[in-house]
Design a protein around this motif. Structure first.
Motif, PDB file in Angstrom:
ATOM      1  N   ILE A 102       0.981  -0.941  -0.086  1.00 53.90           N
ATOM      2  CA  ILE A 102      -0.075  -0.064   0.015  1.00 53.90           C
ATOM      3  C   ILE A 102       0.908   1.235   0.061  1.00 53.90           C
ATOM      4  O   ILE A 102       1.882   1.195   0.820  1.00 53.90           O
ATOM      5  CB  ILE A 102      -0.908  -0.178   1.310  1.00 53.90           C
ATOM      6  N   LYS A 103       0.550   2.296  -0.676  1.00 54.84           N
ATOM      7  CA  LYS A 103       1.340   3.464  -0.862  1.00 54.84           C
ATOM      8  C   LYS A 103       0.693   4.173   0.520  1.00 54.84           C
ATOM      9  O   LYS A 103      -0.479   4.948   0.593  1.00 54.84           O
ATOM     10  CB  LYS A 103       0.699   4.543  -1.972  1.00 54.84           C
ATOM     11  N   THR A 112     -10.882  10.738  -0.188  1.00 49.88           N
ATOM     12  CA  THR A 112     -12.147  10.316  -0.821  1.00 49.88           C
ATOM     13  C   THR A 112     -11.788   8.698  -1.048  1.00 49.88           C
ATOM     14  O   THR A 112     -10.660   7.957  -0.996  1.00 49.88           O
ATOM     15  CB  THR A 112     -12.275  10.837  -2.098  1.00 49.88           C
ATOM     16  N   TYR A 113     -12.842   8.057  -1.522  1.00 47.21           N
ATOM     17  CA  TYR A 113     -12.833   6.617  -2.124  1.00 47.21           C
ATOM     18  C   TYR A 113     -11.968   6.498  -3.254  1.00 47.21           C
ATOM     19  O   TYR A 113     -10.916   5.543  -3.333  1.00 47.21           O
ATOM     20  CB  TYR A 113     -14.152   6.208  -2.645  1.00 47.21           C
ATOM     21  N   ASP A 114     -11.948   7.233  -4.196  1.00 46.35           N
ATOM     22  CA  ASP A 114     -10.848   7.181  -5.298  1.00 46.35           C
ATOM     23  C   ASP A 114      -9.464   7.448  -4.866  1.00 46.35           C
ATOM     24  O   ASP A 114      -8.519   6.675  -5.408  1.00 46.35           O
ATOM     25  CB  ASP A 114     -11.231   8.410  -6.343  1.00 46.35           C
ATOM     26  N   GLU A 115      -9.257   8.369  -3.821  1.00 44.83           N
ATOM     27  CA  GLU A 115      -7.864   8.602  -3.329  1.00 44.83           C
ATOM     28  C   GLU A 115      -7.721   7.048  -2.621  1.00 44.83           C
ATOM     29  O   GLU A 115      -6.183   6.756  -2.612  1.00 44.83           O
ATOM     30  CB  GLU A 115      -7.842   9.672  -2.505  1.00 44.83           C
ATOM     31  N   LEU A 116      -8.453   6.553  -1.941  1.00 40.54           N
ATOM     32  CA  LEU A 116      -8.071   5.233  -1.373  1.00 40.54           C
ATOM     33  C   LEU A 116      -7.574   4.239  -2.461  1.00 40.54           C
ATOM     34  O   LEU A 116      -6.726   3.498  -2.249  1.00 40.54           O
ATOM     35  CB  LEU A 116      -9.378   4.785  -0.639  1.00 40.54           C
ATOM     36  N   LEU A 117      -8.339   4.123  -3.517  1.00 41.89           N
ATOM     37  CA  LEU A 117      -8.129   3.126  -4.444  1.00 41.89           C
ATOM     38  C   LEU A 117      -6.763   3.604  -5.178  1.00 41.89           C
ATOM     39  O   LEU A 117      -6.059   2.748  -5.620  1.00 41.89           O
ATOM     40  CB  LEU A 117      -9.194   3.484  -5.804  1.00 41.89           C
ATOM     41  N   ALA A 118      -6.452   4.962  -5.143  1.00 38.80           N
ATOM     42  CA  ALA A 118      -4.861   5.136  -5.828  1.00 38.80           C
ATOM     43  C   ALA A 118      -3.968   4.607  -4.988  1.00 38.80           C
ATOM     44  O   ALA A 118      -2.917   4.389  -5.585  1.00 38.80           O
ATOM     45  CB  ALA A 118      -4.795   6.799  -5.944  1.00 38.80           C
ATOM     46  N   ALA A 119      -4.358   4.753  -3.635  1.00 38.11           N
ATOM     47  CA  ALA A 119      -3.010   4.427  -2.717  1.00 38.11           C
ATOM     48  C   ALA A 119      -3.035   2.779  -2.841  1.00 38.11           C
ATOM     49  O   ALA A 119      -2.052   2.354  -2.361  1.00 38.11           O
ATOM     50  CB  ALA A 119      -3.415   4.603  -1.247  1.00 38.11           C
ATOM     51  N   LEU A 120      -4.234   1.822  -3.188  1.00 38.44           N
ATOM     52  CA  LEU A 120      -4.222   0.721  -3.230  1.00 38.44           C
ATOM     53  C   LEU A 120      -3.989  -0.094  -4.767  1.00 38.44           C
ATOM     54  O   LEU A 120      -3.954  -1.158  -4.964  1.00 38.44           O
ATOM     55  CB  LEU A 120      -5.273   0.106  -2.638  1.00 38.44           C
ATOM     56  N   ARG A 121      -3.568   1.072  -5.705  1.00 35.66           N
ATOM     57  CA  ARG A 121      -3.811   0.544  -7.071  1.00 35.66           C
ATOM     58  C   ARG A 121      -2.721  -0.914  -7.427  1.00 35.66           C
ATOM     59  O   ARG A 121      -3.127  -1.571  -8.233  1.00 35.66           O
ATOM     60  CB  ARG A 121      -3.117   1.668  -8.158  1.00 35.66           C
ATOM     61  N   LYS A 122      -1.662  -0.837  -6.647  1.00 37.66           N
ATOM     62  CA  LYS A 122      -0.662  -2.106  -7.014  1.00 37.66           C
ATOM     63  C   LYS A 122      -0.726  -3.143  -5.937  1.00 37.66           C
ATOM     64  O   LYS A 122       0.162  -3.767  -5.821  1.00 37.66           O
ATOM     65  CB  LYS A 122       0.754  -1.511  -7.236  1.00 37.66           C
ATOM     66  N   THR A 123      -1.870  -3.152  -5.418  1.00 44.80           N
ATOM     67  CA  THR A 123      -2.370  -4.331  -4.405  1.00 44.80           C
ATOM     68  C   THR A 123      -3.404  -5.414  -4.974  1.00 44.80           C
ATOM     69  O   THR A 123      -3.961  -5.160  -5.720  1.00 44.80           O
ATOM     70  CB  THR A 123      -2.697  -3.480  -2.921  1.00 44.80           C
ATOM     71  N   GLY A 124      -3.438  -6.339  -4.177  1.00 47.33           N
ATOM     72  CA  GLY A 124      -4.294  -7.309  -4.317  1.00 47.33           C
ATOM     73  C   GLY A 124      -5.719  -6.665  -4.144  1.00 47.33           C
ATOM     74  O   GLY A 124      -6.759  -7.415  -4.143  1.00 47.33           O
ATOM     75  N   TYR A 126      -7.020  -3.780  -4.689  1.00 49.18           N
ATOM     76  CA  TYR A 126      -7.746  -2.702  -5.502  1.00 49.18           C
ATOM     77  C   TYR A 126      -8.717  -3.219  -6.503  1.00 49.18           C
ATOM     78  O   TYR A 126      -9.745  -2.623  -6.558  1.00 49.18           O
ATOM     79  CB  TYR A 126      -6.325  -2.254  -6.477  1.00 49.18           C
ATOM     80  N   GLY A 127      -8.692  -4.291  -7.151  1.00 48.82           N
ATOM     81  CA  GLY A 127      -9.578  -5.062  -7.983  1.00 48.82           C
ATOM     82  C   GLY A 127     -11.129  -5.198  -7.391  1.00 48.82           C
ATOM     83  O   GLY A 127     -12.037  -4.527  -7.738  1.00 48.82           O
ATOM     84  N   ALA A 128     -11.095  -5.574  -6.242  1.00 50.39           N
ATOM     85  CA  ALA A 128     -12.343  -5.914  -5.476  1.00 50.39           C
ATOM     86  C   ALA A 128     -12.659  -4.549  -5.009  1.00 50.39           C
ATOM     87  O   ALA A 128     -14.145  -4.426  -5.298  1.00 50.39           O
ATOM     88  CB  ALA A 128     -12.077  -6.837  -4.209  1.00 50.39           C
ATOM     89  N   LEU A 129     -12.042  -3.707  -4.558  1.00 47.45           N
ATOM     90  CA  LEU A 129     -12.476  -2.476  -3.990  1.00 47.45           C
ATOM     91  C   LEU A 129     -12.836  -1.596  -5.158  1.00 47.45           C
ATOM     92  O   LEU A 129     -13.807  -0.739  -5.032  1.00 47.45           O
ATOM     93  CB  LEU A 129     -11.769  -1.851  -3.047  1.00 47.45           C
ATOM     94  N   SER A 130     -12.332  -1.657  -6.286  1.00 47.27           N
ATOM     95  CA  SER A 130     -12.656  -0.677  -7.316  1.00 47.27           C
ATOM     96  C   SER A 130     -14.140  -1.230  -8.007  1.00 47.27           C
ATOM     97  O   SER A 130     -14.981  -0.287  -8.465  1.00 47.27           O
ATOM     98  CB  SER A 130     -11.524  -0.757  -8.508  1.00 47.27           C
ATOM     99  N   ARG A 131     -14.437  -2.509  -7.818  1.00 45.26           N
ATOM    100  CA  ARG A 131     -15.773  -2.907  -8.276  1.00 45.26           C
ATOM    101  C   ARG A 131     -16.705  -2.568  -7.544  1.00 45.26           C
ATOM    102  O   ARG A 131     -17.759  -2.529  -7.832  1.00 45.26           O
ATOM    103  CB  ARG A 131     -15.547  -4.573  -8.529  1.00 45.26           C
ATOM    104  N   LEU A 132     -16.234  -2.415  -6.230  1.00 46.18           N
ATOM    105  CA  LEU A 132     -17.361  -1.949  -5.091  1.00 46.18           C
ATOM    106  C   LEU A 132     -17.445  -0.402  -4.868  1.00 46.18           C
ATOM    107  O   LEU A 132     -17.677   0.178  -3.815  1.00 46.18           O
ATOM    108  CB  LEU A 132     -17.049  -2.550  -3.869  1.00 46.18           C
ATOM    109  N   ALA A 133     -16.970   0.383  -5.730  1.00 44.45           N
ATOM    110  CA  ALA A 133     -16.790   1.826  -5.645  1.00 44.45           C
ATOM    111  C   ALA A 133     -18.387   2.294  -5.517  1.00 44.45           C
ATOM    112  O   ALA A 133     -19.148   1.869  -6.040  1.00 44.45           O
ATOM    113  CB  ALA A 133     -16.331   2.439  -6.985  1.00 44.45           C
TER     114      ALA A 133
END
Length: 171
Positions: A102-103, A112-124, A126-133
């Motif tokens: 995690i960054k 924001t949720y989008d900023e959370l996703l940016a911090a998680l981009r290269k983790t496992g 990211y995929g699940a949480l981006s689908r649940l945006a």
């Protein structure tokens, strides 16, 4: 024990705990502080022990890091959903930061949720949480996200066991 003070007094009697808790005033201790002292100690011990772990076992034994990553993400989501991000803090030992994908600085500054996703981009995660945006209403279904994160965690453990072990060890 009936109180946190009683627990600290009790634990201080044992050699394994006395050194760790010696600086804690058992009559003025706060739960959050005690938890952070214990967690920090856990990571220090974990880091020392990881030097002796065979390479093939390191993937499986990295799961305490993943568990703490999930707890950190969930804490962020709780604070975000309650509009209390000022209460969120990334306060983890250097060992955690060194091994986390995690960054952490981006997560600490996320609003924001989008900023959370940016911090998680290269983790496992990211995929699940981006689908649940969250949708247009920006409401966060915390329980669904928690369930998905922990399900992913346990599936990863089982997958690592299946890939790296056989026979009695796998069982």
């Amino acid at each position: 024990m009936h109180s946190l003070s009683e627990l600290v007094v009790y634990l201080k009697r044992y050699p394994g705990w006395s050194g760790l808790l010696s600086s804690i005033d058992e009559y003025n201790v706060r739960r959050g502080y005690l938890e952070s002292v214990i967690k920090r100690s856990f990571f220090q011990e974990y880091e020392r022990l990881m030097h002796f772990v065979p390479e093939k076992d390191k993937e499986l034994l990295s799961f305490p890091i993943r568990q703490n990553e999930i707890e950190l993400i969930l804490e962020f989501l709780r604070c975000l959903s309650l509009n209390q991000l000022e209460d969120f803090s990334v306060n983890l030992p250097a060992f955690f930061a060194k091994h986390s994908k995690i960054k952490l600085s981006a997560l600490q500054n996320a609003n924001t949720y989008d900023e959370l996703l940016a911090a998680l981009r290269k983790t496992g995660y990211y995929g699940a949480l981006s689908r649940l945006a969250p949708g247009e209403d920006r409401q966060i279904d915390y329980n669904t996200r928690e369930l998905v994160l922990w399900q992913n965690f346990y599936e990863s453990i089982l997958s690592a066991i299946k890939e790296n072990y056989t026979g009695e060890t796998r069982a």
